[in-house]
Design a protein around this motif. Structure first.
Motif, PDB file in Angstrom:
ATOM      1  N   GLY A  19       0.836  -1.209   0.000  1.00 31.90           N
ATOM      2  CA  GLY A  19       0.000   0.000   0.000  1.00 31.90           C
ATOM      3  C   GLY A  19       0.862   1.246   0.000  1.00 31.90           C
ATOM      4  O   GLY A  19       2.043   1.191   0.356  1.00 31.90           O
ATOM      5  N   TRP A  21      -0.231   4.590   1.289  1.00 34.21           N
ATOM      6  CA  TRP A  21      -0.715   5.674   2.159  1.00 34.21           C
ATOM      7  C   TRP A  21       0.479   6.318   2.881  1.00 34.21           C
ATOM      8  O   TRP A  21       1.359   5.588   3.357  1.00 34.21           O
ATOM      9  N   GLN A  27       5.784  11.211   2.042  1.00 29.21           N
ATOM     10  CA  GLN A  27       6.970  10.948   2.883  1.00 29.21           C
ATOM     11  C   GLN A  27       8.212  10.600   2.069  1.00 29.21           C
ATOM     12  O   GLN A  27       9.325  10.954   2.458  1.00 29.21           O
ATOM     13  N   ASP A  49      -2.330  -1.449  -3.260  1.00 24.18           N
ATOM     14  CA  ASP A  49      -3.449  -0.699  -2.679  1.00 24.18           C
ATOM     15  C   ASP A  49      -3.128   0.788  -2.616  1.00 24.18           C
ATOM     16  O   ASP A  49      -2.043   1.185  -2.201  1.00 24.18           O
ATOM     17  N   ARG A 122     -15.037   4.702   3.409  1.00 25.17           N
ATOM     18  CA  ARG A 122     -15.763   4.724   4.685  1.00 25.17           C
ATOM     19  C   ARG A 122     -17.246   4.623   4.357  1.00 25.17           C
ATOM     20  O   ARG A 122     -17.637   4.750   3.195  1.00 25.17           O
ATOM     21  N   SER A 151     -14.418  -0.271   3.307  1.00 24.27           N
ATOM     22  CA  SER A 151     -13.339  -0.154   4.284  1.00 24.27           C
ATOM     23  C   SER A 151     -13.878   0.448   5.569  1.00 24.27           C
ATOM     24  O   SER A 151     -14.529   1.500   5.533  1.00 24.27           O
ATOM     25  N   SER A 205      -2.330  -1.883   7.957  1.00 25.03           N
ATOM     26  CA  SER A 205      -1.440  -1.619   9.103  1.00 25.03           C
ATOM     27  C   SER A 205      -1.170  -2.872   9.945  1.00 25.03           C
ATOM     28  O   SER A 205      -1.360  -2.860  11.162  1.00 25.03           O
ATOM     29  N   LEU A 207       1.574  -3.842  10.851  1.00 18.58           N
ATOM     30  CA  LEU A 207       2.646  -3.506  11.811  1.00 18.58           C
ATOM     31  C   LEU A 207       2.226  -2.371  12.733  1.00 18.58           C
ATOM     32  O   LEU A 207       3.083  -1.769  13.388  1.00 18.58           O
ATOM     33  N   LYS A 215      10.872  -0.552  16.204  1.00 18.20           N
ATOM     34  CA  LYS A 215      11.743   0.630  16.067  1.00 18.20           C
ATOM     35  C   LYS A 215      11.470   1.693  17.136  1.00 18.20           C
ATOM     36  O   LYS A 215      12.316   2.530  17.393  1.00 18.20           O
ATOM     37  N   ARG A 227       8.113   7.058  10.537  1.00 19.16           N
ATOM     38  CA  ARG A 227       6.804   7.661  10.287  1.00 19.16           C
ATOM     39  C   ARG A 227       6.370   8.587  11.430  1.00 19.16           C
ATOM     40  O   ARG A 227       5.792   9.639  11.201  1.00 19.16           O
ATOM     41  N   SER A 289       8.689   2.502   3.613  1.00 19.81           N
ATOM     42  CA  SER A 289       9.358   3.746   3.217  1.00 19.81           C
ATOM     43  C   SER A 289      10.691   3.442   2.526  1.00 19.81           C
ATOM     44  O   SER A 289      11.345   4.359   2.056  1.00 19.81           O
ATOM     45  N   GLN A 293      12.559  -2.694   3.435  1.00 20.14           N
ATOM     46  CA  GLN A 293      11.452  -3.111   4.318  1.00 20.14           C
ATOM     47  C   GLN A 293      10.537  -4.090   3.586  1.00 20.14           C
ATOM     48  O   GLN A 293      10.057  -5.060   4.169  1.00 20.14           O
ATOM     49  N   ASN A 297       9.812  -7.819   4.854  1.00 19.58           N
ATOM     50  CA  ASN A 297       8.460  -8.195   5.301  1.00 19.58           C
ATOM     51  C   ASN A 297       7.826  -9.287   4.447  1.00 19.58           C
ATOM     52  O   ASN A 297       7.021 -10.065   4.950  1.00 19.58           O
TER      53      ASN A 297
END
Ligand code: NDP
Length: 329
Positions: A19, A21, A27, A49, A122, A151, A205, A207, A215, A227, A289, A293, A297
Protein backbone atom coordinates in the motif's frame (compact mmCIF):
# COMPACT_ATOMS: atom_id res chain seq x y z
CA UNK A 1 4.79 -15.37 -2.37
CA UNK A 2 1.50 -17.19 -1.79
CA UNK A 3 -1.79 -16.20 -3.34
CA UNK A 4 -5.26 -16.42 -1.79
CA UNK A 5 -8.78 -16.13 -3.13
CA UNK A 6 -10.40 -12.80 -2.27
CA UNK A 7 -13.48 -13.88 -0.29
CA UNK A 8 -15.89 -15.94 -2.37
CA UNK A 9 -14.56 -14.45 -5.63
CA UNK A 10 -12.36 -16.22 -8.12
CA UNK A 11 -9.78 -13.42 -7.87
CA UNK A 12 -6.37 -14.47 -6.57
CA UNK A 13 -4.45 -11.79 -4.68
CA UNK A 14 -0.98 -11.92 -3.18
CA UNK A 15 -1.27 -12.68 0.54
CA UNK A 16 1.02 -9.69 1.10
CA UNK A 17 0.03 -6.55 -0.79
CA UNK A 18 1.85 -3.20 -0.95
CA UNK A 19 0.00 0.00 0.00
CA UNK A 20 1.11 3.60 -0.48
CA UNK A 21 -0.72 5.67 2.16
CA UNK A 22 1.56 8.40 3.63
CA UNK A 23 4.56 7.19 1.63
CA UNK A 24 4.00 7.87 -2.10
CA UNK A 25 3.56 11.50 -2.97
CA UNK A 26 4.40 12.60 0.58
CA UNK A 27 6.97 10.95 2.88
CA UNK A 28 9.23 9.45 0.20
CA UNK A 29 10.52 10.77 -3.12
CA UNK A 30 9.40 9.27 -6.42
CA UNK A 31 12.59 7.23 -6.97
CA UNK A 32 12.16 5.55 -3.57
CA UNK A 33 8.49 4.92 -4.25
CA UNK A 34 9.38 3.25 -7.55
CA UNK A 35 12.10 1.19 -5.85
CA UNK A 36 9.56 -0.05 -3.28
CA UNK A 37 7.08 -1.02 -6.01
CA UNK A 38 9.81 -2.85 -7.93
CA UNK A 39 11.01 -4.64 -4.78
CA UNK A 40 7.41 -5.76 -4.30
CA UNK A 41 7.09 -7.02 -7.87
CA UNK A 42 10.44 -8.80 -7.62
CA UNK A 43 9.27 -10.65 -4.52
CA UNK A 44 6.02 -11.82 -6.10
CA UNK A 45 3.64 -9.16 -4.77
CA UNK A 46 0.98 -8.64 -7.42
CA UNK A 47 -1.58 -6.68 -5.38
CA UNK A 48 -1.25 -2.92 -4.83
CA UNK A 49 -3.45 -0.70 -2.68
CA UNK A 50 -3.96 3.05 -2.92
CA UNK A 51 -6.79 5.60 -2.63
CA UNK A 52 -7.75 8.73 -4.49
CA UNK A 53 -7.37 10.88 -1.39
CA UNK A 54 -3.87 9.65 -0.44
CA UNK A 55 -1.42 12.57 -0.62
CA UNK A 56 -4.12 14.73 -2.24
CA UNK A 57 -4.35 12.29 -5.21
CA UNK A 58 -0.57 12.15 -5.81
CA UNK A 59 -0.26 8.60 -4.43
CA UNK A 60 -2.37 7.16 -7.26
CA UNK A 61 -0.28 9.03 -9.85
CA UNK A 62 3.00 7.77 -8.36
CA UNK A 63 1.69 4.20 -8.33
CA UNK A 64 0.47 4.53 -11.92
CA UNK A 65 3.93 5.74 -13.02
CA UNK A 66 5.73 3.04 -11.00
CA UNK A 67 3.68 0.28 -12.62
CA UNK A 68 4.09 1.61 -16.15
CA UNK A 69 5.15 -1.17 -18.51
CA UNK A 70 4.01 -3.96 -16.17
CA UNK A 71 1.60 -6.41 -17.80
CA UNK A 72 -1.83 -5.34 -16.53
CA UNK A 73 -3.14 -8.93 -16.32
CA UNK A 74 -0.31 -9.80 -13.90
CA UNK A 75 -1.29 -7.33 -11.16
CA UNK A 76 -4.33 -6.45 -9.06
CA UNK A 77 -5.10 -2.81 -8.31
CA UNK A 78 -7.17 -1.59 -5.38
CA UNK A 79 -8.27 1.99 -4.96
CA UNK A 80 -10.94 3.79 -2.96
CA UNK A 81 -13.48 6.59 -2.97
CA UNK A 82 -15.00 8.68 -0.15
CA UNK A 83 -12.49 11.10 1.37
CA UNK A 84 -12.25 14.61 -0.15
CA UNK A 85 -10.30 14.96 -3.40
CA UNK A 86 -11.01 18.63 -4.05
CA UNK A 87 -12.58 21.78 -2.63
CA UNK A 88 -16.08 21.28 -4.04
CA UNK A 89 -19.02 20.09 -1.96
CA UNK A 90 -19.41 17.12 -4.32
CA UNK A 91 -15.72 16.17 -4.22
CA UNK A 92 -16.30 13.67 -1.41
CA UNK A 93 -18.62 10.97 -0.13
CA UNK A 94 -20.49 8.16 -1.85
CA UNK A 95 -22.99 10.02 -4.04
CA UNK A 96 -23.47 8.76 -7.59
CA UNK A 97 -21.91 11.97 -8.93
CA UNK A 98 -18.76 11.69 -6.85
CA UNK A 99 -18.33 7.94 -7.33
CA UNK A 100 -18.54 8.27 -11.13
CA UNK A 101 -16.21 11.28 -11.27
CA UNK A 102 -13.77 9.81 -8.73
CA UNK A 103 -13.55 6.49 -10.55
CA UNK A 104 -12.77 8.16 -13.88
CA UNK A 105 -10.11 10.33 -12.21
CA UNK A 106 -8.53 7.28 -10.51
CA UNK A 107 -8.39 5.43 -13.83
CA UNK A 108 -6.58 8.39 -15.39
CA UNK A 109 -4.07 8.70 -12.56
CA UNK A 110 -3.44 4.96 -12.41
CA UNK A 111 -3.10 4.84 -16.21
CA UNK A 112 -5.39 1.85 -16.49
CA UNK A 113 -8.77 0.93 -18.02
CA UNK A 114 -10.12 -0.84 -14.95
CA UNK A 115 -9.74 -1.20 -11.19
CA UNK A 116 -9.72 -4.73 -9.79
CA UNK A 117 -11.33 -3.86 -6.45
CA UNK A 118 -12.98 -0.48 -5.85
CA UNK A 119 -13.58 0.30 -2.17
CA UNK A 120 -15.96 2.63 -0.39
CA UNK A 121 -13.26 4.09 1.87
CA UNK A 122 -15.76 4.72 4.69
CA UNK A 123 -19.55 4.46 5.19
CA UNK A 124 -21.46 7.57 4.09
CA UNK A 125 -24.49 8.06 6.32
CA UNK A 126 -25.61 11.08 4.26
CA UNK A 127 -26.27 9.11 1.06
CA UNK A 128 -28.71 6.24 0.56
CA UNK A 129 -27.00 2.90 0.20
CA UNK A 130 -29.17 2.22 -2.87
CA UNK A 131 -27.64 5.23 -4.64
CA UNK A 132 -24.11 4.11 -3.77
CA UNK A 133 -24.62 0.51 -4.81
CA UNK A 134 -26.40 1.48 -8.04
CA UNK A 135 -23.36 3.60 -8.96
CA UNK A 136 -21.04 0.68 -8.10
CA UNK A 137 -23.25 -1.65 -10.12
CA UNK A 138 -23.04 0.64 -13.15
CA UNK A 139 -19.24 0.85 -12.88
CA UNK A 140 -19.09 -2.94 -12.79
CA UNK A 141 -21.37 -3.21 -15.87
CA UNK A 142 -19.22 -0.62 -17.67
CA UNK A 143 -16.15 -2.77 -17.00
CA UNK A 144 -14.38 0.04 -15.14
CA UNK A 145 -14.45 -1.93 -11.89
CA UNK A 146 -14.29 -5.71 -11.46
CA UNK A 147 -15.15 -6.16 -7.77
CA UNK A 148 -16.45 -3.99 -4.92
CA UNK A 149 -15.15 -3.64 -1.38
CA UNK A 150 -15.74 -1.47 1.68
CA UNK A 151 -13.34 -0.15 4.28
CA UNK A 152 -14.00 0.26 7.99
CA UNK A 153 -17.70 -0.53 7.78
CA UNK A 154 -19.43 -2.08 10.79
CA UNK A 155 -20.91 -5.59 10.60
CA UNK A 156 -24.41 -4.06 10.33
CA UNK A 157 -23.40 -1.77 7.45
CA UNK A 158 -21.72 -4.68 5.68
CA UNK A 159 -24.90 -6.80 6.00
CA UNK A 160 -27.03 -3.99 4.50
CA UNK A 161 -24.55 -3.54 1.65
CA UNK A 162 -24.39 -7.28 1.00
CA UNK A 163 -28.18 -7.50 0.70
CA UNK A 164 -28.25 -4.72 -1.91
CA UNK A 165 -25.23 -6.16 -3.70
CA UNK A 166 -27.03 -9.49 -4.01
CA UNK A 167 -30.15 -7.80 -5.43
CA UNK A 168 -28.10 -5.76 -7.91
CA UNK A 169 -25.73 -8.63 -8.72
CA UNK A 170 -22.70 -6.61 -7.63
CA UNK A 171 -19.63 -8.70 -6.72
CA UNK A 172 -19.11 -7.28 -3.19
CA UNK A 173 -16.21 -9.46 -2.01
CA UNK A 174 -13.83 -7.44 0.18
CA UNK A 175 -13.67 -5.65 3.51
CA UNK A 176 -10.62 -3.52 4.28
CA UNK A 177 -10.23 -3.02 8.03
CA UNK A 178 -7.30 -2.29 10.32
CA UNK A 179 -6.00 -5.54 11.87
CA UNK A 180 -2.85 -6.46 13.76
CA UNK A 181 -1.70 -8.18 16.95
CA UNK A 182 -2.63 -4.92 18.69
CA UNK A 183 -5.92 -4.10 16.93
CA UNK A 184 -8.34 -7.03 16.74
CA UNK A 185 -11.72 -5.29 16.65
CA UNK A 186 -12.95 -7.16 13.56
CA UNK A 187 -12.87 -10.56 15.22
CA UNK A 188 -16.15 -10.25 17.17
CA UNK A 189 -18.57 -8.94 14.55
CA UNK A 190 -17.09 -7.97 11.16
CA UNK A 191 -15.44 -11.32 10.43
CA UNK A 192 -18.55 -13.44 11.24
CA UNK A 193 -20.77 -11.10 9.16
CA UNK A 194 -18.34 -11.22 6.24
CA UNK A 195 -17.91 -14.97 6.45
CA UNK A 196 -21.67 -15.41 5.94
CA UNK A 197 -21.50 -13.17 2.85
CA UNK A 198 -18.30 -14.58 1.34
CA UNK A 199 -16.42 -11.33 1.91
CA UNK A 200 -12.66 -11.58 2.50
CA UNK A 201 -10.57 -9.35 4.80
CA UNK A 202 -7.84 -7.24 3.22
CA UNK A 203 -6.20 -5.89 6.34
CA UNK A 204 -4.24 -2.67 6.76
CA UNK A 205 -1.44 -1.62 9.10
CA UNK A 206 -0.35 -5.14 10.08
CA UNK A 207 2.65 -3.51 11.81
CA UNK A 208 0.44 -0.91 13.55
CA UNK A 209 2.18 1.70 11.40
CA UNK A 210 5.64 0.45 12.32
CA UNK A 211 5.07 -0.03 16.06
CA UNK A 212 5.36 -3.79 15.58
CA UNK A 213 8.71 -3.38 13.83
CA UNK A 214 10.22 -2.68 17.25
CA UNK A 215 11.74 0.63 16.07
CA UNK A 216 9.93 2.62 18.77
CA UNK A 217 11.63 1.48 21.97
CA UNK A 218 10.35 2.41 25.43
CA UNK A 219 12.13 5.44 26.93
CA UNK A 220 14.02 6.12 23.68
CA UNK A 221 13.48 9.10 21.38
CA UNK A 222 11.45 8.58 18.21
CA UNK A 223 13.94 7.54 15.49
CA UNK A 224 14.80 10.14 12.88
CA UNK A 225 13.14 9.48 9.53
CA UNK A 226 10.50 7.13 10.95
CA UNK A 227 6.80 7.66 10.29
CA UNK A 228 6.24 9.00 13.79
CA UNK A 229 8.82 11.71 13.10
CA UNK A 230 7.55 12.77 9.70
CA UNK A 231 6.11 16.24 9.40
CA UNK A 232 4.28 15.50 6.14
CA UNK A 233 0.60 16.34 6.53
CA UNK A 234 1.09 18.87 9.37
CA UNK A 235 1.59 16.30 12.10
CA UNK A 236 -1.32 14.14 10.96
CA UNK A 237 0.91 11.09 10.70
CA UNK A 238 2.63 11.80 13.98
CA UNK A 239 -0.74 11.90 15.70
CA UNK A 240 -1.77 8.60 14.16
CA UNK A 241 1.42 6.85 15.09
CA UNK A 242 0.92 8.35 18.55
CA UNK A 243 -1.97 5.94 18.96
CA UNK A 244 0.58 3.27 19.76
CA UNK A 245 3.58 5.00 21.27
CA UNK A 246 2.81 4.44 24.95
CA UNK A 247 5.21 2.77 27.38
CA UNK A 248 2.82 -0.09 28.12
CA UNK A 249 2.44 -1.00 24.42
CA UNK A 250 6.12 -0.54 23.60
CA UNK A 251 7.23 -2.66 26.56
CA UNK A 252 4.85 -5.44 25.49
CA UNK A 253 6.16 -5.23 21.91
CA UNK A 254 9.73 -5.52 23.24
CA UNK A 255 8.75 -8.76 24.98
CA UNK A 256 7.60 -10.22 21.63
CA UNK A 257 11.11 -9.81 20.15
CA UNK A 258 12.54 -13.06 21.60
CA UNK A 259 9.54 -15.02 20.28
CA UNK A 260 10.24 -13.76 16.77
CA UNK A 261 13.88 -14.78 17.16
CA UNK A 262 12.93 -18.27 18.30
CA UNK A 263 10.74 -18.60 15.19
CA UNK A 264 13.68 -17.56 13.00
CA UNK A 265 11.83 -14.38 12.03
CA UNK A 266 12.35 -10.68 12.53
CA UNK A 267 9.69 -8.85 14.54
CA UNK A 268 8.08 -7.25 11.44
CA UNK A 269 7.96 -10.66 9.76
CA UNK A 270 6.29 -12.18 12.83
CA UNK A 271 3.72 -9.36 12.90
CA UNK A 272 2.79 -9.87 9.23
CA UNK A 273 2.77 -13.67 9.62
CA UNK A 274 0.48 -13.27 12.66
CA UNK A 275 -2.33 -11.59 10.66
CA UNK A 276 -1.94 -14.16 7.89
CA UNK A 277 -2.65 -17.01 10.33
CA UNK A 278 -6.27 -15.85 10.34
CA UNK A 279 -7.94 -17.81 7.50
CA UNK A 280 -10.43 -14.97 6.90
CA UNK A 281 -7.58 -12.70 5.83
CA UNK A 282 -7.16 -12.67 2.04
CA UNK A 283 -4.20 -10.32 2.14
CA UNK A 284 -2.24 -8.10 4.48
CA UNK A 285 -1.38 -4.68 3.07
CA UNK A 286 2.06 -3.61 4.20
CA UNK A 287 3.51 -0.12 3.89
CA UNK A 288 7.17 0.65 3.27
CA UNK A 289 9.36 3.75 3.22
CA UNK A 290 12.35 1.76 1.87
CA UNK A 291 12.66 -1.19 -0.54
CA UNK A 292 14.59 -3.12 2.15
CA UNK A 293 11.45 -3.11 4.32
CA UNK A 294 9.48 -4.76 1.50
CA UNK A 295 12.23 -7.35 1.04
CA UNK A 296 12.23 -8.12 4.76
CA UNK A 297 8.46 -8.20 5.30
CA UNK A 298 7.55 -10.38 2.31
CA UNK A 299 9.41 -13.25 3.95
CA UNK A 300 6.32 -13.59 6.17
CA UNK A 301 4.45 -15.11 3.22
CA UNK A 302 3.66 -18.77 3.72
CA UNK A 303 4.93 -18.82 7.33
CA UNK A 304 2.94 -21.14 9.60
CA UNK A 305 3.09 -20.18 13.28
CA UNK A 306 2.80 -22.82 15.95
CA UNK A 307 -0.36 -22.51 18.15
CA UNK A 308 1.95 -22.31 21.17
CA UNK A 309 3.62 -19.24 19.64
CA UNK A 310 0.20 -17.64 19.06
CA UNK A 311 -0.68 -18.37 22.71
CA UNK A 312 2.56 -16.81 24.00
CA UNK A 313 1.91 -13.67 21.93
CA UNK A 314 -1.65 -13.43 23.30
CA UNK A 315 -0.37 -13.74 26.85
CA UNK A 316 2.25 -11.02 26.41
CA UNK A 317 -0.11 -8.57 24.70
CA UNK A 318 -3.01 -9.24 27.06
CA UNK A 319 -4.17 -5.84 28.31
CA UNK A 320 -2.83 -3.73 25.44
CA UNK A 321 -4.88 -5.22 22.59
CA UNK A 322 -8.02 -3.44 21.39
CA UNK A 323 -11.00 -5.77 20.79
CA UNK A 324 -13.95 -3.34 20.96
CA UNK A 325 -15.94 -3.47 17.68
CA UNK A 326 -17.51 -0.09 18.41
CA UNK A 327 -14.14 1.45 17.44
CA UNK A 328 -14.74 0.52 13.77
CA UNK A 329 -14.20 3.38 11.35
P1 NDP B 1 2.25 -0.98 8.26
O1 NDP B 1 1.60 -1.26 9.57
O2 NDP B 1 2.87 -2.13 7.52
O3 NDP B 1 3.33 0.17 8.49
C1 NDP B 1 4.23 0.49 7.48
C2 NDP B 1 5.36 1.37 7.99
O4 NDP B 1 6.07 0.69 9.03
C3 NDP B 1 6.36 1.63 6.91
O5 NDP B 1 5.96 2.68 6.06
C4 NDP B 1 7.61 1.93 7.72
O6 NDP B 1 7.50 3.25 8.23
C5 NDP B 1 7.49 0.93 8.86
N1 NDP B 1 8.11 -0.36 8.52
C6 NDP B 1 7.63 -1.29 7.64
N2 NDP B 1 8.46 -2.35 7.60
C7 NDP B 1 9.47 -2.10 8.44
C8 NDP B 1 10.63 -2.83 8.82
N3 NDP B 1 10.88 -4.02 8.30
N4 NDP B 1 11.47 -2.27 9.73
C9 NDP B 1 11.20 -1.07 10.26
N5 NDP B 1 10.12 -0.31 9.94
C10 NDP B 1 9.25 -0.83 9.04
O7 NDP B 1 1.20 -0.42 7.24
P2 NDP B 1 0.62 1.05 6.90
O8 NDP B 1 0.17 1.74 8.12
O9 NDP B 1 1.59 1.73 6.00
O10 NDP B 1 -0.65 0.63 6.05
C11 NDP B 1 -0.45 -0.19 4.90
C12 NDP B 1 -1.40 0.16 3.83
O11 NDP B 1 -2.73 -0.09 4.22
C13 NDP B 1 -1.42 1.64 3.41
O12 NDP B 1 -0.36 1.98 2.56
C14 NDP B 1 -2.75 1.72 2.71
O13 NDP B 1 -2.62 1.19 1.40
C15 NDP B 1 -3.61 0.79 3.55
N6 NDP B 1 -4.40 1.56 4.55
C16 NDP B 1 -5.76 1.59 4.39
C17 NDP B 1 -6.52 2.34 5.23
C18 NDP B 1 -7.99 2.38 5.04
O14 NDP B 1 -8.66 3.22 5.65
N7 NDP B 1 -8.55 1.51 4.22
C19 NDP B 1 -5.94 3.17 6.31
C20 NDP B 1 -4.51 3.03 6.41
C21 NDP B 1 -3.78 2.24 5.57
P3 NDP B 1 8.79 4.20 8.53
O15 NDP B 1 9.99 3.58 7.88
O16 NDP B 1 8.39 5.51 7.94
O17 NDP B 1 8.86 4.27 10.01
Amino acid sequence: MKYRKLGKSGLLVSEIALGNWITHGAQVDEATAQACVHAALDSGITTFDTADAYSETRAESVLGESLKGIRRESIELYTKVFHPTGPGHNDRGLSRKHIMEACNASLRRLQTDYIDVYYAHRFDATVSLEETFLAFSDLVRQGKVLYIGVSEWTAEQIKLGATLAREMKVPFVASQPQYSMLWRIIEAEVIPACEREGIGQVVWSPLAQGTLSGKYAPDKPIPEGSRASTTAGSGFFKRLAGQWLHQEVLQAVERIQPIAKECGLTLPQLAVAWVLQNPHVSSAIIGASKPEQVEENVKAAGVCLDPEVMRQINNILNGVVEFDPSKTG
